[in-house]
Scaffold this motif. Sequence first.
Motif: not given
Length: 125
Positions: A37-64
């Motif tokens: 996740f990431r948080q810029a000054p004055g903004k809420e923390r936002e999702f960037v990317a995630a990966i499941n336990w095995s590494g077989g599934s990944t998810y990304y925000s549209d911005s990245v």
Amino acid sequence: QVQLVESGGGMVQAGGSLRLSCAASGRTFSSYAMGWFRQAPGKEREFVAAINWSGGSTYYSDSVKGRFTISRDNAKNTVYLQMNSLKPEDTAVYYCAEGKPGYGTPISTNGYDYWGQGTQVTVSS
């Protein structure tokens, strides 16, 4: 006790690359999803990317999507975030997080129960 330690942040020019690492300890790393996740000054923390336990599934925000890649090495208890084609709007403190048991691979902060201290990424134009 779970500990997450990020490294690899810094300052880079637009178009450049950085690789963040997050070393985990305290429980069986390979059993849990991991997220960035990431948080810029004055903004809420936002999702960037995630990966499941095995590494077989990944998810990304549209911005990245298409620029960042999340991966993990369960033998090293480490999750990575490769960031390419960086933009000034990527400037933020980046946090890694370890998922709650039974939550799958969450893309919201509610799905994570342990957080690192954060690492600063600054992209200059």
